[in-house]
Each structure stands twice: as C-alpha cells, then as structure tokens.
Design a protein around this motif. Structure first.
Motif, PDB file in Angstrom:
ATOM      1  N   LEU A 213      21.966 -56.704 -50.525  1.00  0.00           N
ATOM      2  CA  LEU A 213      23.572 -56.497 -50.537  1.00  0.00           C
ATOM      3  C   LEU A 213      24.211 -55.870 -49.307  1.00  0.00           C
ATOM      4  CD1 LEU A 213      25.762 -56.550 -52.371  1.00  0.00           C
ATOM      5  CD2 LEU A 213      24.880 -54.257 -53.393  1.00  0.00           C
ATOM      6  N   TRP A 214      25.311 -56.187 -48.835  1.00  0.00           N
ATOM      7  CA  TRP A 214      25.936 -55.710 -47.592  1.00  0.00           C
ATOM      8  C   TRP A 214      26.640 -54.588 -48.028  1.00  0.00           C
ATOM      9  CZ3 TRP A 214      26.398 -60.241 -50.415  1.00  0.00           C
ATOM     10  CH2 TRP A 214      27.243 -60.297 -51.338  1.00  0.00           C
ATOM     11  N   PRO A 215      27.211 -53.423 -47.093  1.00  0.00           N
ATOM     12  CA  PRO A 215      28.348 -52.578 -47.642  1.00  0.00           C
ATOM     13  C   PRO A 215      29.255 -53.049 -48.496  1.00  0.00           C
ATOM     14  CG  PRO A 215      27.785 -52.394 -45.268  1.00  0.00           C
ATOM     15  CD  PRO A 215      27.445 -53.865 -45.707  1.00  0.00           C
ATOM     16  N   ARG A 216      29.521 -52.530 -49.627  1.00  0.00           N
ATOM     17  CA  ARG A 216      30.741 -52.582 -50.540  1.00  0.00           C
ATOM     18  C   ARG A 216      31.860 -51.470 -50.278  1.00  0.00           C
ATOM     19  NH1 ARG A 216      30.286 -56.628 -54.033  1.00  0.00           N
ATOM     20  NH2 ARG A 216      28.264 -57.227 -55.238  1.00  0.00           N
ATOM     21  N   ASN A 217      31.486 -50.414 -49.657  1.00  0.00           N
ATOM     22  CA  ASN A 217      32.489 -49.471 -49.433  1.00  0.00           C
ATOM     23  C   ASN A 217      33.580 -50.010 -48.857  1.00  0.00           C
ATOM     24  OD1 ASN A 217      33.849 -47.275 -47.787  1.00  0.00           O
ATOM     25  ND2 ASN A 217      32.348 -46.172 -49.253  1.00  0.00           N
ATOM     26  N   LEU A 218      34.943 -49.717 -49.160  1.00  0.00           N
ATOM     27  CA  LEU A 218      36.239 -50.432 -48.955  1.00  0.00           C
ATOM     28  C   LEU A 218      36.623 -49.571 -47.606  1.00  0.00           C
ATOM     29  CD1 LEU A 218      38.231 -50.366 -52.176  1.00  0.00           C
ATOM     30  CD2 LEU A 218      37.211 -52.140 -50.912  1.00  0.00           C
ATOM     31  N   ASN A 219      35.875 -48.903 -46.870  1.00  0.00           N
ATOM     32  CA  ASN A 219      36.271 -48.220 -45.766  1.00  0.00           C
ATOM     33  C   ASN A 219      35.586 -49.087 -44.435  1.00  0.00           C
ATOM     34  OD1 ASN A 219      37.935 -45.686 -46.244  1.00  0.00           O
ATOM     35  ND2 ASN A 219      36.344 -45.261 -47.457  1.00  0.00           N
ATOM     36  N   THR A 220      34.704 -49.810 -44.787  1.00  0.00           N
ATOM     37  CA  THR A 220      34.111 -50.791 -44.052  1.00  0.00           C
ATOM     38  C   THR A 220      34.822 -51.506 -43.181  1.00  0.00           C
ATOM     39  OG1 THR A 220      31.991 -50.753 -45.240  1.00  0.00           O
ATOM     40  CG2 THR A 220      32.191 -52.469 -43.426  1.00  0.00           C
ATOM     41  N   ASP A 221      34.990 -51.733 -42.026  1.00  0.00           N
ATOM     42  CA  ASP A 221      35.891 -52.603 -41.220  1.00  0.00           C
ATOM     43  C   ASP A 221      35.702 -54.200 -41.683  1.00  0.00           C
ATOM     44  OD1 ASP A 221      37.442 -53.246 -38.484  1.00  0.00           O
ATOM     45  OD2 ASP A 221      35.543 -54.442 -38.554  1.00  0.00           O
ATOM     46  N   ALA A 222      36.960 -54.839 -42.000  1.00  0.00           N
ATOM     47  CA  ALA A 222      36.836 -56.262 -42.260  1.00  0.00           C
ATOM     48  C   ALA A 222      35.825 -57.122 -41.354  1.00  0.00           C
ATOM     49  CB  ALA A 222      38.223 -56.568 -42.178  1.00  0.00           C
ATOM     50  N   HIS A 223      35.904 -56.905 -40.422  1.00  0.00           N
ATOM     51  CA  HIS A 223      34.909 -57.862 -39.331  1.00  0.00           C
ATOM     52  C   HIS A 223      33.507 -57.560 -39.357  1.00  0.00           C
ATOM     53  CE1 HIS A 223      38.465 -59.922 -37.731  1.00  0.00           C
ATOM     54  NE2 HIS A 223      38.940 -58.679 -37.150  1.00  0.00           N
ATOM     55  N   VAL A 224      33.042 -56.242 -39.481  1.00  0.00           N
ATOM     56  CA  VAL A 224      32.061 -55.561 -39.748  1.00  0.00           C
ATOM     57  C   VAL A 224      31.463 -56.294 -41.110  1.00  0.00           C
ATOM     58  CG1 VAL A 224      30.486 -53.595 -40.295  1.00  0.00           C
ATOM     59  CG2 VAL A 224      32.095 -53.632 -38.386  1.00  0.00           C
ATOM     60  N   SER A 339      35.175 -51.642 -34.438  1.00  0.00           N
ATOM     61  CA  SER A 339      35.507 -50.841 -35.308  1.00  0.00           C
ATOM     62  C   SER A 339      35.328 -49.301 -35.057  1.00  0.00           C
ATOM     63  CB  SER A 339      34.527 -51.245 -36.240  1.00  0.00           C
ATOM     64  OG  SER A 339      34.200 -50.203 -37.408  1.00  0.00           O
ATOM     65  N   ARG A 340      34.382 -48.915 -33.905  1.00  0.00           N
ATOM     66  CA  ARG A 340      34.183 -47.759 -33.610  1.00  0.00           C
ATOM     67  C   ARG A 340      35.526 -47.260 -33.123  1.00  0.00           C
ATOM     68  NH1 ARG A 340      28.918 -46.486 -33.811  1.00  0.00           N
ATOM     69  NH2 ARG A 340      27.543 -48.520 -33.707  1.00  0.00           N
ATOM     70  N   TYR A 341      36.532 -48.002 -32.341  1.00  0.00           N
ATOM     71  CA  TYR A 341      37.654 -47.634 -31.551  1.00  0.00           C
ATOM     72  C   TYR A 341      38.879 -47.689 -32.617  1.00  0.00           C
ATOM     73  CZ  TYR A 341      35.480 -47.527 -26.877  1.00  0.00           C
ATOM     74  OH  TYR A 341      34.831 -47.193 -26.047  1.00  0.00           O
ATOM     75  N   LYS A 342      38.885 -48.289 -33.843  1.00  0.00           N
ATOM     76  CA  LYS A 342      39.899 -48.260 -34.615  1.00  0.00           C
ATOM     77  C   LYS A 342      40.462 -47.071 -35.339  1.00  0.00           C
ATOM     78  CE  LYS A 342      39.883 -53.284 -36.167  1.00  0.00           C
ATOM     79  NZ  LYS A 342      39.668 -54.085 -37.559  1.00  0.00           N
ATOM     80  N   GLY A 343      39.359 -46.080 -35.366  1.00  0.00           N
ATOM     81  CA  GLY A 343      39.674 -44.585 -35.919  1.00  0.00           C
ATOM     82  C   GLY A 343      40.710 -44.079 -34.967  1.00  0.00           C
ATOM     83  N   LEU A 344      40.595 -44.247 -33.692  1.00  0.00           N
ATOM     84  CA  LEU A 344      41.536 -43.361 -32.693  1.00  0.00           C
ATOM     85  C   LEU A 344      43.111 -43.899 -32.974  1.00  0.00           C
ATOM     86  CD1 LEU A 344      39.081 -44.005 -29.414  1.00  0.00           C
ATOM     87  CD2 LEU A 344      39.411 -42.143 -31.113  1.00  0.00           C
ATOM     88  N   VAL A 405      41.519 -36.057 -38.010  1.00  0.00           N
ATOM     89  CA  VAL A 405      41.235 -37.422 -38.714  1.00  0.00           C
ATOM     90  C   VAL A 405      41.055 -38.391 -37.683  1.00  0.00           C
ATOM     91  CG1 VAL A 405      42.172 -38.947 -40.138  1.00  0.00           C
ATOM     92  CG2 VAL A 405      42.135 -37.072 -40.928  1.00  0.00           C
ATOM     93  N   ARG A 406      41.905 -38.565 -36.522  1.00  0.00           N
ATOM     94  CA  ARG A 406      42.102 -39.263 -35.479  1.00  0.00           C
ATOM     95  C   ARG A 406      40.792 -39.291 -34.541  1.00  0.00           C
ATOM     96  NH1 ARG A 406      46.337 -41.876 -32.623  1.00  0.00           N
ATOM     97  NH2 ARG A 406      47.892 -40.635 -33.689  1.00  0.00           N
ATOM     98  N   GLN A 407      39.762 -39.845 -34.878  1.00  0.00           N
ATOM     99  CA  GLN A 407      38.559 -39.997 -34.221  1.00  0.00           C
ATOM    100  C   GLN A 407      37.709 -41.378 -34.694  1.00  0.00           C
ATOM    101  OE1 GLN A 407      35.320 -37.496 -35.280  1.00  0.00           O
ATOM    102  NE2 GLN A 407      36.945 -36.158 -36.348  1.00  0.00           N
ATOM    103  N   SER A 408      36.822 -41.496 -33.811  1.00  0.00           N
ATOM    104  CA  SER A 408      35.981 -42.688 -34.282  1.00  0.00           C
ATOM    105  C   SER A 408      35.371 -42.629 -35.836  1.00  0.00           C
ATOM    106  CB  SER A 408      34.675 -42.925 -33.289  1.00  0.00           C
ATOM    107  OG  SER A 408      33.976 -44.041 -33.793  1.00  0.00           O
ATOM    108  N   GLN A 409      35.159 -41.671 -36.177  1.00  0.00           N
ATOM    109  CA  GLN A 409      34.575 -41.416 -37.523  1.00  0.00           C
ATOM    110  C   GLN A 409      35.778 -41.188 -38.353  1.00  0.00           C
ATOM    111  OE1 GLN A 409      31.885 -42.359 -38.439  1.00  0.00           O
ATOM    112  NE2 GLN A 409      30.579 -42.130 -36.692  1.00  0.00           N
ATOM    113  N   ARG A 410      36.840 -41.697 -38.424  1.00  0.00           N
ATOM    114  CA  ARG A 410      37.900 -41.467 -39.037  1.00  0.00           C
ATOM    115  C   ARG A 410      37.829 -41.450 -40.599  1.00  0.00           C
ATOM    116  NH1 ARG A 410      42.490 -44.396 -41.363  1.00  0.00           N
ATOM    117  NH2 ARG A 410      44.464 -43.235 -41.300  1.00  0.00           N
ATOM    118  N   ALA A 411      37.359 -42.690 -41.137  1.00  0.00           N
ATOM    119  CA  ALA A 411      37.315 -42.754 -42.402  1.00  0.00           C
ATOM    120  C   ALA A 411      36.301 -41.747 -43.068  1.00  0.00           C
ATOM    121  CB  ALA A 411      36.851 -44.088 -42.670  1.00  0.00           C
TER     122      ALA A 411
END
Length: 434
Positions: A213-224, A339-344, A405-411
C-alpha cells in the motif's frame, strides 16, 4: 520476469550462490569473509531458515560485509532504551546518484521476514560483480535500517521495550527509534521509503502472500502519489507474481469469487504511520506485508519452509523496487524535488483527515491555512527537538517561536500544531499575518 529484474534482484555472482545460501555447510560462519566460494551469511541462512538471525549474528554479518566491500558504510544513528544500536547501512551512490532509496526493516519486532530480505540484499549488492548492478549502484544511493526495532526483535514483540508501536510514532517522535528514523529522513531526503512488515491472514477474504500500500494521506503530492502507485502496480506486484506469490492491496478484504472489495479493515490515511508520513515528507512510500500464516500442510509441519517462503516473497518484491528505481529514478527524483518546493508557494488546502479512497469531510479541510502558528516559550521548549527532527523551520524570539506555514514541510505544520489535527503535539495559536 523482466530481463532487468532478475539482474538487479540478484547479481550473477550472487545467483550462483542463491541455491546453497539456505543450505550452508555446518562449519560456515556468519562472519566469514568473501572467498572464491563463500560470502558472509546470516544466521537465518546458516540454519536453513529454521532460526531468525539474532542481533549478535546481524552485527557480525554486517561487519563482515563492511570489511569485505568498499561499497558499504555503516553508521550508528541512535540507541534503544536497552542500549542496542540502531544502524544505518549505506550502499552505492557514486558521485551523482539519481535517486535515494531508504529501506526500513522490522519496525515491528515480531515481523522478521523483511529484515532477513534486507540483510541478504545488502550482502548481494555489496559483492555484485556484473556491470548492470554496478551501474545501478552508481545511479542509486541505497540506505538500509536493517532492524528499526532491535529491542522488539530481541523480545519478539510488536512494540519496543516500552511496548510502544514505533509505526504509530512518526508524528510525536517519542521513541528513540522513531526519532532516529525521522533524523535519517530529514538529513538524507530519500526519494523512496520502503517499509517491510508482516500480517496475519483472514481466509478467504484476506490471505494473499504479499500485500502492499502507498501513502493514502491526502497531503501527499499528486505526482509523488502517482509514482508510489506505479511502484506497486507496475513493479513490486509483477515481480512478486513472477516469482509465484499472490499479491493484493493491504487493508482491503475481497470477495474470494469475484475479487471485488468487501470492506476496509486497515490502511487509512493517518499521518503518524510511516507509509503516510513518507508521502507528507515528499517521498514515494510503500508498505509491504508478507503473510505469516502457513500456506500448506508442509509449512505447518516444518516452520523453516514457512520462514523461507515469507523471506522469498519479500526478496522478490525488493527486486521490483530496484527495477523501479533503475528505470524511473530520474522521474521519481524530479517528482519528490518538486514536492519539496511546493510548500514555499503556500497555496492550496491542508487535510486533517480523509484518504485517497475516502474524501475528507469539510471539517477536516483547512482551505486557507494561517500564515503560521505561534508557540509560547513553554510550548517551544517542549517541542523544539521534535520540530527540528521533522525538519520544520521556526523563527524564535524572547517569548517563544513562530512556525511559518510557508516552508517545505507546509502540510506537516498544521498536522503538528493545529488543535483540530487528530495527532497534534501542541495547540499553536494561528497567526494570520507574519
């Protein structure tokens, strides 16, 4: 089997040894060095699958592999409450690796088959001589935590020496084991996190040889998320199937006649589980679960047959993981980096609940997250180590800290500090203007 799969699963040299590995001569040693006929062997191999590798045997085995191969490095990344070492094995990587893969083996101490597969895979890759595997190791940096729960493995218990389930501690980070893994994920920034477990079957609805099973959490980036499903659907399951093992989706009971799903009993999107924490932290996560229960009367009569089958299913799935990394490493790394940069950019909702197969309720969605969360001095003093281990950036002053909140670990920030989050560590005060 795909041509590349066999080559990466076991190298030409290791393949020649594959048959006798589980039937080593009685005078063989787990600490034996590489000769024309002998490579280091685990306690599991030396006993022909009767006994799981003990902790001292693991340490001797890894030390022998380290001595015999210049591809391997071993670091101590922490210690358990009972002072057993938590070790990280590094293999390959070259000067410019395309992707980094992290194997987490035996978080649950009474689920040993994945650990055995990890140990032998370390050895096989360390001593490989064929060109294809050498190129794979130049492109791939492989990190392995062979025993993520040494105290539990020693006691043959699910939890650690305090009875804590480590795989429910990837948010709070209250265990030495959870903290060590968080630090590795923060510092090494793996593109793939592969988590090896075992499960008890419920025939006829839930009894595949191998579930994933993969990550089901909805905060996972769509491409990841897409890459994680590709890893499962196009690589791990086909590899296991080719080796003769049945596969399915972890947590889903199915009708034995039609194959249709009946109900979900596990595998949700909660963030404290490594599979989901991996996605939140921008890695392609995959949970692997091999079936503990005997598949035949022969396995019931001879537990070594059961043990060997469980390890073989894990080993075949690892072959699929390596093929995935070899073929899609650049694409995966591009997805995790983006994905790491999207939080910015600080855009989009943050989900406090739900899953990829269970839409979040309105109350579980922060549509417009605050600028940050304010922690007073006491809160920050209590949480600063955990925030640092998670790689969360903070701004401190004399009265506490602002966690933007604006950072790589935004979620992750609201999951840790918003009082509505199920596993929050503190009730941070929302700040609308930073």
């Amino acid at each position: 089997m795909r041509p590349r799969l066999a080559a990466l699963a076991l190298t030409a040299a290791a393949t020649a040894l594959a048959a006798p590995l589980l039937t080593a001569p009685a005078n063989a040693s787990a600490g034996a060095t590489d000769t024309a006929t002998t490579l280091p062997r685990t306690g599991f191999e030396l006993s022909n699958g009767k006994n799981w590798t003990t902790q001292p045997e693991e340490w001797d085995f890894l030390a022998a592999v380290d001595r015999g191969s210049d591809r391997v490095g071993i670091d101590r990344i922490g210690s358990t409450k009972q002072n057993r070492p938590l070790q990280l094995v590094r293999i390959g990587g070259g000067h410019r690796p395309t992707a980094t893969v992290l194997l987490i083996c035996s978080q649950h101490g009474d689920e040993p088959s994945g650990r055995e597969a990890c140990l032998t895979k370390v050895r096989d890759l360390a001593f490989a001589k064929d060109k294809r595997t050498k190129k794979f190791l130049e492109r791939t940096r492989l990190l392995v935590v062979p025993t993520a729960n040494p105290d539990g493995r020693n006691a043959d218990t699910r939890g650690n020496s305090d009875g804590v389930d480590i795989n429910r501690d990837h948010i709070a980070l209250q265990t030495a084991e959870g903290r060590a893994m968080a630090a590795v994920i923060r510092d090494e920034r793996p593109d793939v996190i592969y988590d090896l477990h075992e499960y008890g079957a419920t025939p006829p609805y839930y009894d595949k040889d191998l579930f994933d099973l993969w990550p089901r959490n909805l905060n996972t980036d769509a491409h990841v998320h897409e890459e994680a499903q590709t890893l499962s659907d196009d690589y791990v399951r086909p590899a296991a199937n080719e080796a003769g093992h049945s596969t399915g989706t972890y947590g889903i009971w199915t009708d034995p006649v039609t194959g249709d799903p009946i109900k979900q009993t596990a595998g949700d999107g909660q963030e404290r589980i490594l599979r989901n924490a991996s996605g939140i932290k921008h890695a392609v996560g995959l949970l692997i679960e091999s079936r503990v229960d005997a598949l035949s009367d022969a396995e019931k009569a001879d537990e070594s047959l059961n043990h060997r089958r469980r390890v073989a299913s894990q080993t075949s799935a690892l072959g699929g993981l390596f093929e995935f990394t070899d073929e899609r490493g650049r694409r995966v790394h591009a997805a995790t980096t983006a994905s790491r940069y999207k939080g910015l950019a600080d855009r989009g909702p943050v989900y406090l609940g739900g899953a990829d197969n269970d839409p979040a309720e309105p109350a579980e969605i922060i549509q417009d997250p605050p600028c940050g969360y304010r922690l007073d001095a006491a809160q920050y003093a209590d949480l600063k180590d955990e925030l640092a281990l998670h790689g969360v950036r903070v701004k401190t002053d004399g009265t506490g800290a602002l966690v933007p909140v604006r950072q790589s670990q935004r979620a992750l920030v609201p999951l840790l500090l918003d009082e509505r989050a199920p596993y929050h560590l503190a009730k941070g005060a929302p700040v609308e203007a930073c």
